[in-house]
Design a protein around this motif. Structure first.
Motif, short mmCIF file in Angstrom:
data_model
loop_
_atom_site.label_atom_id
_atom_site.label_comp_id
_atom_site.label_asym_id
_atom_site.label_seq_id
_atom_site.Cartn_x
_atom_site.Cartn_y
_atom_site.Cartn_z
N PHE A 65 3.60 -0.80 -0.75
CA PHE A 65 4.72 -0.80 0.17
C PHE A 65 6.06 -0.93 -0.54
CE2 PHE A 65 1.30 -1.79 3.15
CZ PHE A 65 1.60 -0.94 4.19
N GLN A 66 6.10 -1.54 -1.72
CA GLN A 66 7.36 -1.72 -2.44
C GLN A 66 7.73 -0.52 -3.29
OE1 GLN A 66 6.77 -5.44 -4.55
NE2 GLN A 66 7.82 -6.60 -2.93
N LYS A 67 6.81 0.40 -3.51
CA LYS A 67 7.10 1.52 -4.42
C LYS A 67 8.22 2.42 -3.90
CE LYS A 67 3.68 4.67 -2.59
NZ LYS A 67 2.37 5.26 -2.71
N ASP A 68 8.44 2.46 -2.61
CA ASP A 68 9.51 3.30 -2.04
C ASP A 68 10.83 2.57 -1.92
OD1 ASP A 68 7.79 5.49 -1.82
OD2 ASP A 68 7.12 4.89 0.19
N TRP A 72 10.53 -2.31 2.48
CA TRP A 72 9.09 -2.45 2.39
C TRP A 72 8.53 -3.40 3.44
CZ3 TRP A 72 7.16 -7.28 1.18
CH2 TRP A 72 8.04 -8.18 0.60
N GLN A 73 9.30 -4.41 3.84
CA GLN A 73 8.82 -5.33 4.87
C GLN A 73 8.74 -4.62 6.22
OE1 GLN A 73 11.82 -8.32 4.20
NE2 GLN A 73 10.34 -9.69 3.22
N ARG A 75 8.15 -1.45 6.58
CA ARG A 75 7.01 -0.55 6.50
C ARG A 75 5.70 -1.31 6.72
NH1 ARG A 75 10.48 1.61 2.64
NH2 ARG A 75 9.53 0.55 0.86
#
Length: 87
Positions: A65-68, A72-73, A75
């Motif tokens: 989820f953090q890669k973008d 991310w939270q 998402r």
């Protein structure tokens, strides 16, 4: 013995009777009114409100989820909502 007489207090019978009468007839102050206890109401749910929680995730899930980048939270929240709606 003369000193003993000077130390004694003689009460006036009339004053004592009046004091006793006042004490017996004076209305006693009433107790303050007790507050009405109401059952604790559940907090009102605000549509779309979020709560702060602590959540333990696997590092691979978090990395996914953090890669973008930022958001991310959000998402993770959308993925969980979709999972709950599909259940």
């Amino acid at each position: 013995m003369a000193d003993d007489r000077n130390r004694r207090r003689f009460t006036d019978p009339r004053a004592a009777a009046e004091a006793a009468f006042r004490a017996a007839t004076t209305p006693k102050p009433s107790a303050p009114p007790q507050p009405v206890s109401r059952p604790a109401a559940a907090p009102a749910a605000i549509p779309g409100a979020r709560e702060v929680v602590s959540l333990r995730l696997d590092s691979t899930v978090l990395a996914h989820f953090q890669k973008d980048g930022p958001g991310w939270q959000d998402r993770i929240n959308e993925a969980l909502k979709a999972l709950v709606a599909g259940a």
